[in-house]
Design an enzyme around this catalytic site. Structure first.
Site, PDB file in Angstrom:
ATOM      1  N   HIS A 213      38.299  38.557  39.813  1.00  0.00           N
ATOM      2  CA  HIS A 213      38.715  39.910  40.193  1.00  0.00           C
ATOM      3  C   HIS A 213      38.036  40.333  41.500  1.00  0.00           C
ATOM      4  O   HIS A 213      38.696  40.775  42.453  1.00  0.00           O
ATOM      5  CB  HIS A 213      38.350  40.878  39.064  1.00  0.00           C
ATOM      6  CG  HIS A 213      38.730  42.297  39.322  1.00  0.00           C
ATOM      7  ND1 HIS A 213      39.852  42.882  38.766  1.00  0.00           N
ATOM      8  CD2 HIS A 213      38.135  43.275  40.059  1.00  0.00           C
ATOM      9  CE1 HIS A 213      39.935  44.136  39.157  1.00  0.00           C
ATOM     10  NE2 HIS A 213      38.904  44.406  39.944  1.00  0.00           N
ATOM     11  N   GLU A 214      36.713  40.189  41.551  1.00  0.00           N
ATOM     12  CA  GLU A 214      35.968  40.613  42.742  1.00  0.00           C
ATOM     13  C   GLU A 214      36.302  39.736  43.952  1.00  0.00           C
ATOM     14  O   GLU A 214      36.305  40.221  45.095  1.00  0.00           O
ATOM     15  CB  GLU A 214      34.464  40.596  42.466  1.00  0.00           C
ATOM     16  CG  GLU A 214      34.011  41.555  41.377  1.00  0.00           C
ATOM     17  CD  GLU A 214      34.450  42.993  41.612  1.00  0.00           C
ATOM     18  OE1 GLU A 214      34.546  43.403  42.787  1.00  0.00           O
ATOM     19  OE2 GLU A 214      34.709  43.706  40.631  1.00  0.00           O
TER      20      GLU A 214
ATOM     21  N   HIS B  24      39.234  41.217  45.709  1.00  0.00           N
ATOM     22  CA  HIS B  24      38.837  42.288  46.631  1.00  0.00           C
ATOM     23  C   HIS B  24      38.262  41.707  47.926  1.00  0.00           C
ATOM     24  O   HIS B  24      38.579  42.168  49.029  1.00  0.00           O
ATOM     25  CB  HIS B  24      37.768  43.176  45.984  1.00  0.00           C
ATOM     26  CG  HIS B  24      38.279  44.067  44.902  1.00  0.00           C
ATOM     27  ND1 HIS B  24      39.366  44.901  45.068  1.00  0.00           N
ATOM     28  CD2 HIS B  24      37.838  44.271  43.628  1.00  0.00           C
ATOM     29  CE1 HIS B  24      39.569  45.587  43.951  1.00  0.00           C
ATOM     30  NE2 HIS B  24      38.662  45.217  43.065  1.00  0.00           N
TER      31      HIS B  24
ATOM     32  N   HIS C 243      40.923  40.121  50.145  1.00  0.00           N
ATOM     33  CA  HIS C 243      41.707  41.200  50.736  1.00  0.00           C
ATOM     34  C   HIS C 243      40.936  41.820  51.909  1.00  0.00           C
ATOM     35  O   HIS C 243      41.485  42.025  53.004  1.00  0.00           O
ATOM     36  CB  HIS C 243      42.018  42.252  49.674  1.00  0.00           C
ATOM     37  CG  HIS C 243      43.106  43.196  50.053  1.00  0.00           C
ATOM     38  ND1 HIS C 243      43.587  44.165  49.196  1.00  0.00           N
ATOM     39  CD2 HIS C 243      43.817  43.351  51.197  1.00  0.00           C
ATOM     40  CE1 HIS C 243      44.538  44.848  49.798  1.00  0.00           C
ATOM     41  NE2 HIS C 243      44.692  44.378  51.022  1.00  0.00           N
TER      42      HIS C 243
END
Length: 254
Positions: A41-42, A45, A48
């Site tokens: 998940h991280e 980020h 991105h």
């Protein structure tokens, strides 16, 4: 990446950094499934942020909150698909499916309930109504009954859960988890089925930073969030996961 637990270290997990730095991740990794999904998940980020900062000038490098959870949750969905395809045995597959459904429930359905709670209390405030803790608790309890239905026992203490949700003290953020997850579900479907063309559009989305309106960015990537089909596509993935669980689990057939 600050990986392991340490004395005095903050809990939780997040990705951070500045325009001219690498992305940094803080987390407390353990050898379990939840930590692996948190890491993925991280990393969503961070990737991105990396693409945005390296492709856009400073003024457009920061992507908007509406798309902030797309890359992170898309990573989770792709990992989930990979794990289901490579599961060793029925028990492992059932565990992964249950984990997936719980993530979906808390990210889409529960966050939508949170958003309705926020919407309701703000409407009452704007209408000049006074709101007490008892009012908040009644509204929140009634929403739990509405969202979970009569077949679930709603504990009376759930009424005060609103007080411990930090997002309620910042206006209107929680719905973005649901919209971001829905967009990610549609994008993951495109990536898994359309191959390289969908992957290229997705990477261009990551590179666009804050240079366009979020709806236009997602539309360019292949998902129109103004079309209800985009949300229905996410719910369709949830439905298929429930079907897979029922087919795998002998208990549900009794």
């Amino acid at each position: 990446m600050d990986v392991y637990e340490n004395d005095g270290k903050k809990g939780g997990a997040y990705s951070w950094g500045s325009y001219d730095s690498k992305p940094y991740i803080l987390m407390n990794y353990k050898e379990d499934l939840n930590s692996m999904f948190t890491l993925v998940h991280e990393l969503g980020h961070s990737v991105h942020s990396y693409y945005s900062r390296s492709s856009q000038p400073y003024i457009d490098a920061h992507y908007k909150i509406f798309v902030a959870e797309v890359a992170s949750t898309l990573n989770e969905l792709l990992l989930m698909e990979y794990m289901l395809k490579n599961a060793k045995g029925k028990k492992e597959k059932l565990y992964i499916l249950n984990y997936h459904l719980e993530q979906f429930r808390t990210t889409v359905y529960r966050q939508t309930m949170f958003a309705e709670f926020e919407k309701t209390i703000h409407e009452k405030s704007e209408a000049g109504q006074a709101l007490t803790g008892e009012d908040f608790s009644k509204i929140y309890y009634d929403l739990n009954k509405k969202y979970y239905g009569e077949d679930i026992e709603i504990d009376s203490q759930i009424a005060i859960e609103w007080a411990r949700v930090p997002h309620f003290y910042s206006n209107f953020y929680v719905y973005k988890y649901a919209t971001g997850f829905s967009a990610a579900a549609a994008l993951s479907f495109l990536i898994m089925n359309d191959g390289e063309s969908a992957q290229r559009r997705y990477i261009e989305f990551l590179k666009s930073g804050g240079s366009k309106y979020p709806l236009d960015q997602l539309r360019d990537a292949g998902v129109d969030m103004e079309d209800k089909y985009s949300v229905l596509k996410a719910l369709e993935l949830f439905e298929k996961a429930v079907e897979k669980l029922s087919l795998e689990d002998d208990f549900t057939k009794r």
